[in-house]
Scaffold this motif. Structure first.
Motif, PDB file in Angstrom:
ATOM      1  N   HIS A  57      46.271  30.931  25.023  1.00 21.92           N
ATOM      2  CA  HIS A  57      45.386  30.266  24.058  1.00 21.92           C
ATOM      3  C   HIS A  57      44.881  28.994  24.747  1.00 21.92           C
ATOM      4  O   HIS A  57      43.668  28.628  24.690  1.00 21.92           O
ATOM      5  N   GLY A  58      46.123  28.185  25.203  1.00 23.83           N
ATOM      6  CA  GLY A  58      45.494  27.008  25.870  1.00 23.83           C
ATOM      7  C   GLY A  58      44.451  26.952  26.958  1.00 23.83           C
ATOM      8  O   GLY A  58      43.427  26.575  27.265  1.00 23.83           O
ATOM      9  N   GLY A  59      44.567  27.970  27.831  1.00 24.25           N
ATOM     10  CA  GLY A  59      43.797  28.332  28.878  1.00 24.25           C
ATOM     11  C   GLY A  59      42.366  28.711  28.610  1.00 24.25           C
ATOM     12  O   GLY A  59      41.520  28.377  29.184  1.00 24.25           O
ATOM     13  N   ILE A  60      42.347  29.541  27.350  1.00 23.57           N
ATOM     14  CA  ILE A  60      41.172  30.047  27.018  1.00 23.57           C
ATOM     15  C   ILE A  60      40.364  28.928  26.232  1.00 23.57           C
ATOM     16  O   ILE A  60      38.980  28.811  26.484  1.00 23.57           O
ATOM     17  N   VAL A  61      40.848  28.119  25.824  1.00 28.65           N
ATOM     18  CA  VAL A  61      40.295  26.797  25.301  1.00 28.65           C
ATOM     19  C   VAL A  61      39.599  25.886  26.331  1.00 28.65           C
ATOM     20  O   VAL A  61      38.506  25.610  26.083  1.00 28.65           O
ATOM     21  N   GLN A  62      40.533  25.719  27.363  1.00 29.81           N
ATOM     22  CA  GLN A  62      40.092  24.901  28.353  1.00 29.81           C
ATOM     23  C   GLN A  62      38.858  25.665  29.192  1.00 29.81           C
ATOM     24  O   GLN A  62      37.753  25.040  29.605  1.00 29.81           O
ATOM     25  N   GLY A  63      38.964  26.999  29.284  1.00 34.90           N
ATOM     26  CA  GLY A  63      37.611  27.696  29.747  1.00 34.90           C
ATOM     27  C   GLY A  63      36.382  27.532  28.958  1.00 34.90           C
ATOM     28  O   GLY A  63      35.384  27.344  29.403  1.00 34.90           O
ATOM     29  N   ILE A  64      36.791  27.505  27.420  1.00 34.78           N
ATOM     30  CA  ILE A  64      35.500  27.388  26.555  1.00 34.78           C
ATOM     31  C   ILE A  64      35.040  26.146  26.811  1.00 34.78           C
ATOM     32  O   ILE A  64      33.708  25.895  26.856  1.00 34.78           O
ATOM     33  N   GLY A 111      50.184  31.004  33.323  1.00 35.46           N
ATOM     34  CA  GLY A 111      49.847  29.423  33.036  1.00 35.46           C
ATOM     35  C   GLY A 111      48.436  29.274  33.243  1.00 35.46           C
ATOM     36  O   GLY A 111      47.536  28.421  32.532  1.00 35.46           O
ATOM     37  N   GLU A 112      47.534  29.952  34.084  1.00 37.91           N
ATOM     38  CA  GLU A 112      46.203  29.740  34.564  1.00 37.91           C
ATOM     39  C   GLU A 112      45.490  30.828  34.041  1.00 37.91           C
ATOM     40  O   GLU A 112      44.004  30.885  34.175  1.00 37.91           O
ATOM     41  N   ALA A 113      46.086  31.917  33.667  1.00 34.97           N
ATOM     42  CA  ALA A 113      45.189  33.195  33.190  1.00 34.97           C
ATOM     43  C   ALA A 113      44.211  33.172  32.340  1.00 34.97           C
ATOM     44  O   ALA A 113      43.067  33.712  32.376  1.00 34.97           O
ATOM     45  N   GLY A 114      44.241  32.221  31.185  1.00 35.10           N
ATOM     46  CA  GLY A 114      43.586  31.959  29.954  1.00 35.10           C
ATOM     47  C   GLY A 114      42.183  31.505  30.614  1.00 35.10           C
ATOM     48  O   GLY A 114      40.846  31.952  29.833  1.00 35.10           O
ATOM     49  N   CYS A 115      42.187  30.576  31.482  1.00 34.72           N
ATOM     50  CA  CYS A 115      40.631  29.956  32.323  1.00 34.72           C
ATOM     51  C   CYS A 115      40.003  31.170  32.923  1.00 34.72           C
ATOM     52  O   CYS A 115      38.876  31.384  33.025  1.00 34.72           O
ATOM     53  N   ALA A 116      41.125  31.967  33.783  1.00 37.69           N
ATOM     54  CA  ALA A 116      40.220  33.104  34.695  1.00 37.69           C
ATOM     55  C   ALA A 116      39.527  34.208  33.816  1.00 37.69           C
ATOM     56  O   ALA A 116      38.591  34.476  34.085  1.00 37.69           O
ATOM     57  N   GLY A 117      40.138  34.295  32.561  1.00 35.14           N
ATOM     58  CA  GLY A 117      39.378  35.222  31.675  1.00 35.14           C
ATOM     59  C   GLY A 117      38.429  34.968  30.854  1.00 35.14           C
ATOM     60  O   GLY A 117      37.179  35.464  30.320  1.00 35.14           O
ATOM     61  N   SER A 118      38.398  33.478  30.413  1.00 30.33           N
ATOM     62  CA  SER A 118      37.443  32.886  29.444  1.00 30.33           C
ATOM     63  C   SER A 118      36.290  32.561  30.200  1.00 30.33           C
ATOM     64  O   SER A 118      35.066  32.688  29.525  1.00 30.33           O
TER      65      SER A 118
END
Length: 783
Positions: A677-684, A739-746
């Motif tokens: 969730h945290g990584g997704i929000v940072q990607g957004i 840890g970093e996967a949320g950004c990679a997908g978002s």
């Protein structure tokens, strides 16, 4: 004795795979965390930095007389003082080479500038006083005389002929001309391709925005000649080595690093900063502790920034749509100095991650790393990994549109198949396993892909444009470095794990305790974590690159095996049996075939109270173990995002979001989902809201939260999360890192959704951040 054939209820609650709440949370939620700024040492003085208001210029003088005479002032230090004291400089430690084989042109950065300032915020002096306000007042009285020079803030502009030069020894401002891949073969693939897709992509610069600003307290023990630094970090062992070896020029045993709670970092707090040498030298000079805490406006200019690449991305395909080659040609903005790992993101990490989960036989990455009059750039969540995936997914989506192909079918055609593992990639990695098409298919089902058109029609009825974006990703984690796995049985009945990784929000205590509980059966509630004291460490790779569980987890597994070996010898002594007859299961040593045994905690207590033990019986069960390096792992997944855009205002709302991920063996699904969730929000945030902007003369125009946008809770939907695990074969736990996967997908999912929403108007690409102004302008231009 418990029946070995029955489930252990304790393991079912606290073992690997259980959603155990974070051990840290009760303390933190009660406001009882101990962050660096919470500390106040006896006799403590305060330090405030004096920073350059100029982006570029020659220092003519630094007037300190007025400041020295002000109330409460104890010292005013300049770069000349640090040079006279014999301190060294900050420098890049990544051993990258130019395309001709020569090493990159490194930069020796003094903690306080001595000859020239190179970005707004460049520290030139520090003031130490009895109170923070006295130090602040005196800092404003320091008279800085600078002959201003022309500034340049964009990497491509800095590398152009006639651009202002930041360093005499760096012609053209290019510190590294990196190239990977067989350029001739890649060119041939593009020349013979049935279709080539090209995109110019801006990977926008961001401010890290950690919740806790940086803070440090320096001490000096005159009787031992030893420095002590209390500071937020990502690993005390590595930071100690960098500061001792490169800056202080003292043996490592003459420096102790202590880190308590850390309020976020995302890569930014991993390395040494100029302020640390200042407080340590001031403490030695004054014979008392000296504290510095940044304010938020200072953080905007002094904390290392993230991202900032200008990229020309190209994908070559045959007539069926099979990928032939991918090529990135880019500029990487390093800022005014080279950070410790500054050039790594746009070079090695682009190379490793552009492949993603596709059969791409040829890769070429060419990047010029360029110094500019901006804040230095370093690692930020993913550090080049999300970008590599973002470039590939945008190319695939665009190629599908240009070739009239279904983007899902195009991805499936090029996915690496399960029967191809182990798979040697063109980037030099070897993937050990995965199930990429099945994972994507599950994500499509979870996201109700086929119901999208009905939702698009409903949005259109409300005057809104709706788009859908898919982002596959595969991240090459950092390879786990040597990591400590100490286990100590305490006199009060507790068990302490000692590790060189460091939790700055991840929840390590809980996950590591679950691993130890599963291996040794020690009571979960008795397990503690010691991680922030360099005196306790004999190794430590720190936290970063999605490798903590693979490194520390493996270290705990191996250390547990050593504890069991010692325990067999000790149990044999107390049970009056041979060690070969001792079995271990569920935290209990027993004589095979009997009900005679001893619990591991009781055994540890017996050893503490025993005297005159035989030579072949260990005195304790304690272990100090170092896990050797293991290969990287390859977490992967598929994100699907839907957005709504108001064409009248350009405002974007993320309205649906689903993910299916392969993180290998998941130790704690509660923590993993939170990390995602945290990584997704940072990607957004990067995709829609965040962007650092400079004026032509190098002034930061987005230096407060009035000007720099961050996503809020109301800006994101509930996230769907599922696991489709294929255990890793590269580490004992089978974990892959998350840890970093949320950004990679978002990043690709959100941006693909935005372009999809605008595609009926003829818009084919939008750069990050997709701000309302940028979207509205794109709509107007397309009409």
């Amino acid at each position: 004795m418990p029946d070995a054939n029955l489930p252990d209820p304790t393991f079912m609650k606290f073992g690997i795979g259980q959603p155990v709440p974070r051990q840290e949370d009760p303390t933190l939620l009660r406001g009882q965390g101990r962050y660096t700024d919470d500390l106040a040492l006896p006799g403590q003085a305060w330090c405030v930095m004096v920073r350059s208001p100029y982006a570029h210029g020659v220092i003519r003088s630094i007037g300190t007389e007025t400041a020295r005479a002000m109330p409460g002032v104890l010292a005013v230090l300049t770069g000349a003082d640090l040079v006279a004291a014999g301190y060294g400089n900050l420098r890049c430690t990544v051993p990258l080479k130019n395309r001709d084989g020569s090493p990159l042109t490194n930069i020796e950065r003094p903690s306080l500038a001595t000859d020239r300032v190179r970005f707004v915020g460049d520290p030139v002096a520090c003031v130490v006083a009895e109170t923070r306000m006295q130090a602040r007042d005196a800092a404003e009285a320091v008279e800085l005389e600078v002959d201003a020079l022309d500034a340049v803030t964009e990497a491509s502009a800095a590398a152009a002929p006639g651009a202002p030069q930041l360093y005499d020894h760096i012609p053209g401002n290019v510190v590294l001309d990196f190239q990977y891949g067989d350029a001739a073969r890649v060119k041939a693939a593009f020349d013979t391709a049935a279709h080539v897709t090209r995109l110019s992509i801006r990977n926008s610069r961001i401010v890290v925005c950690a919740m806790e600003p940086r803070s440090a307290i320096g001490e000096y023990e005159a009787d031992t000649g030893r420095f002590v630094l209390r500071v937020g970090s990502q690993g005390v062992f590595g930071l100690r080595n960098q500061l001792a070896n490169d800056i202080l020029k003292v043996p490592t045993d003459k420096l102790r690093i202590l880190t308590g709670n850390v309020g976020g970092s995302f890569g930014m707090k991993a390395s040494a900063y100029p302020e640390y040498a200042c407080v340590l030298h001031a403490a030695k000079l004054l014979g008392r502790p000296v504290k510095w805490t940044d304010d938020r406006s200072g953080s905007f200019v002094s904390d290392q920034h993230g991202r900032d690449h200008e990229v020309n991305a190209e994908l070559a395909l045959d007539a069926e749509g099979r990928f032939l080659a991918v090529r990135l040609t880019s500029y990487g903005n390093m800022g005014g100095y080279l950070a410790t790992v500054g050039p790594m993101m746009g070079t090695a990490n682009f190379t490793k991650n552009i492949q993603s989960n596709y059969q791409t036989p040829l890769i070429e990455v060419s990047t010029k790393c360029v110094v500019t009059n901006t804040t230095p750039v370093s690692a930020y969540r993913g550090a080049g990994r999300p970008e590599g995936n973002y470039f590939m997914e945008r190319l695939i989506e665009t190629a599908a549109r240009e070739m009239g192909k279904d983007p899902i079918a195009l991805r499936r055609l090029n996915h690496i198949r399960p029967d191809q593992f182990p798979y040697a990639t063109a980037s030099g990695s070897t993937y050990d396993g995965g199930d990429f098409s099945a994972l994507m298919d599950r994500a499509i089902d979870v996201a109700d892909w086929h119901g999208f058109e009905a939702r698009r029609a409903e949005s259109k009825a409300r005057g809104l444009l709706r788009g859908r974006g898919l982002g596959n990703f595969l991240e090459c984690t950092a390879p786990p470095m040597k990591e400590q796995g100490g286990i100590r049985f305490e006199a009060d009945g507790g068990v302490t794990i000692i590790t060189g990784t460091l939790d700055y929000g991840q929840g390590h205590w809980t996950a590591f305790a679950q691993v130890l509980h599963a291996e040794l059966g020690v009571p979960f509630e008795k397990i503690r974590l010691l991680q922030g004291d360099s005196d306790e460490l004999i190794a430590g790779g720190g936290t970063g690159g999605s490798k903590s569980l693979m490194a520390s987890g493996a270290a705990i597994v191996e250390a547990s095996a050593l504890v069991i070996d010692k325990g067999r010898a000790a149990a044999a002594h107390f049970l009056e049996a041979s060690p070969v007859d001792i079995e271990f299961a569920r935290g209990r040593f027993s004589i095979a075939g009997t009900d005679r045994g001893i619990d591991i905690m009781d055994l540890a207590a017996r050893l503490r109270g025993a005297n005159n033990l035989p030579d072949d019986v260990p005195a304790t069960l304690d272990v100090r173990h170092v896990f050797d390096q293991a290969p990287m792992a390859f977490p992967n997944g598929c994100h699907i995002c839907e957005v709504e855009i108001d064409p009248d205002t350009g405002i974007i709302n993320v309205v649906r979001y689903s993910t299916v991920n392969d993180f290998g063996v998941i130790v704690n699904p509660l923590l993993v989902e939170g990390q995602a969730h945290g990584g997704i929000v940072q990607g957004i945030g990067q995709a829609i809201y965040e962007r650092v902007a400079y004026s032509e003369d190098g002034q930061l125009m987005t230096g407060t939260y009035m000007d720099y946008g961050l996503p809020r809770a109301e800006d994101v939907p509930s996230f769907g999360f599922e696991s489709h695990a294929v255990p890793a074969k590269t580490n004992p736990l089978g974990a892959k890192g998350c840890g970093e996967a949320g950004c990679a997908g978002s990043l690709p999912a959100v941006m693909n959704a935005i372009v999809d929403a605008l595609s009926p108007l003829g818009v084919t690409h939008v750069d990050m951040p997709a701000t309302p102004e940028r979207i509205w302008s794109a709509i107007q231009a397309a009409r």
